[in-house]
Design a protein around this motif. Structure first.
Motif, PDB file in Angstrom:
ATOM      1  N   ASN A 291       0.842  -1.192   0.000  1.00  0.00           N
ATOM      2  CA  ASN A 291       0.000   0.000   0.000  1.00  0.00           C
ATOM      3  C   ASN A 291       0.881   1.248   0.000  1.00  0.00           C
ATOM      4  O   ASN A 291       1.717   1.427   0.889  1.00  0.00           O
ATOM      5  N   PRO A 292       0.729   2.146  -0.972  1.00  0.00           N
ATOM      6  CA  PRO A 292       1.555   3.361  -1.017  1.00  0.00           C
ATOM      7  C   PRO A 292       1.412   4.223   0.247  1.00  0.00           C
ATOM      8  O   PRO A 292       2.352   4.911   0.636  1.00  0.00           O
ATOM      9  N   ALA A 293       0.246   4.172   0.894  1.00  0.00           N
ATOM     10  CA  ALA A 293       0.042   4.969   2.101  1.00  0.00           C
ATOM     11  C   ALA A 293       0.968   4.527   3.223  1.00  0.00           C
ATOM     12  O   ALA A 293       1.424   5.353   4.023  1.00  0.00           O
ATOM     13  N   LEU A 294       1.246   3.221   3.269  1.00  0.00           N
ATOM     14  CA  LEU A 294       2.167   2.720   4.299  1.00  0.00           C
ATOM     15  C   LEU A 294       3.578   3.232   4.042  1.00  0.00           C
ATOM     16  O   LEU A 294       4.259   3.691   4.968  1.00  0.00           O
ATOM     17  N   ALA A 295       4.017   3.170   2.802  1.00  0.00           N
ATOM     18  CA  ALA A 295       5.360   3.661   2.456  1.00  0.00           C
ATOM     19  C   ALA A 295       5.477   5.157   2.750  1.00  0.00           C
ATOM     20  O   ALA A 295       6.502   5.618   3.272  1.00  0.00           O
ATOM     21  N   GLU A 296       4.430   5.903   2.447  1.00  0.00           N
ATOM     22  CA  GLU A 296       4.461   7.344   2.718  1.00  0.00           C
ATOM     23  C   GLU A 296       4.524   7.624   4.218  1.00  0.00           C
ATOM     24  O   GLU A 296       5.261   8.516   4.666  1.00  0.00           O
ATOM     25  N   ALA A 297       3.770   6.858   4.999  1.00  0.00           N
ATOM     26  CA  ALA A 297       3.773   7.054   6.454  1.00  0.00           C
ATOM     27  C   ALA A 297       5.145   6.734   7.042  1.00  0.00           C
ATOM     28  O   ALA A 297       5.650   7.466   7.904  1.00  0.00           O
TER      29      ALA A 297
END
Length: 202
Positions: free
Chosen positions: A101-107
């Motif tokens: 999930n890109p949101a996890l990498a961003e977080a």
């Protein structure tokens, strides 16, 4: 001519069912919980009361639930994904973000950036538990490596020798149970409370 057996009266079926229901409700709903709670309170009084941490007569937290710290003079715990606030015991849970999930990498990148900004001269790679939330969102522990990563920042903020902070981490590192089960861990709240006793936060 065959005759069918007489049907039992309704009261003859209902009464035993109600008696069994009432008996099981008393045993499993009252007697068993009271018994187990009483045994726990007698054998493990600290744990049964919530593993509370006190300063004098004041409760400051629990050994089982983390707290949010953001001051550079304190050790920071694992990120928490609970809502509407971190470490919300009434809303335990993880972020449920998958590894792709890109949101996890961003977080994770945002958390790494915040740690680097707080201690830009630190050349050590950021330990993974400082940038990933636990499954419960309440984890009160970090790894010894995560504590060591922050030691220089904390020592500088409190004007303490690094060796003194390292010694405090060592003293608050919990060993694996029976020496083999689990990994070494540091309770963040207990470590920060010990820091405050050693040197008030600035």
């Amino acid at each position: 001519m065959k005759t069918s057996a007489p049907l039992p009266r309704q009261g003859g079926i209902l009464r035993p069912a109600l008696v069994v229901f009432a008996a099981l409700s008393l045993v499993t709903g009252l007697a068993y919980p009271f018994l187990t709670t009483g045994i726990a309170a007698a054998v493990f009084p600290h744990q049964a009361a919530g593993s509370l941490i006190k300063q004098g007569d004041r409760v400051v937290g629990s050994e089982l639930i983390g707290q949010s710290f953001s001051s550079p003079g304190y050790f920071w715990g694992r990120p928490s994904a609970t809502a509407p606030m971190p470490y919300n015991g009434a809303s335990s849970g993880g972020s449920n973000l998958g590894p792709r999930n890109p949101a996890l990498a961003e977080a994770i990148q945002a958390r790494i950036a915040a740690l680097k900004e707080a201690d830009p001269a630190n050349p050590v790679p950021v330990p993974v538990d400082l940038v990933t939330a636990s499954g419960s969102g309440l984890d009160p522990h970090i790894s010894p490596a995560a504590a060591a990563y922050q030691a220089e920042r904390v020592a500088r903020a409190r004007n303490l020798p690094r060796a003194q902070v390292d010694a405090l981490i060592q003293a608050h590192t919990e060993k694996p149970w029976l020496g083999v089960l689990g990994d070494p861990a540091v309770n963040v709240l207990e470590l920060n409370l010990a820091l405050d006793q050693l040197s008030p936060a600035r």
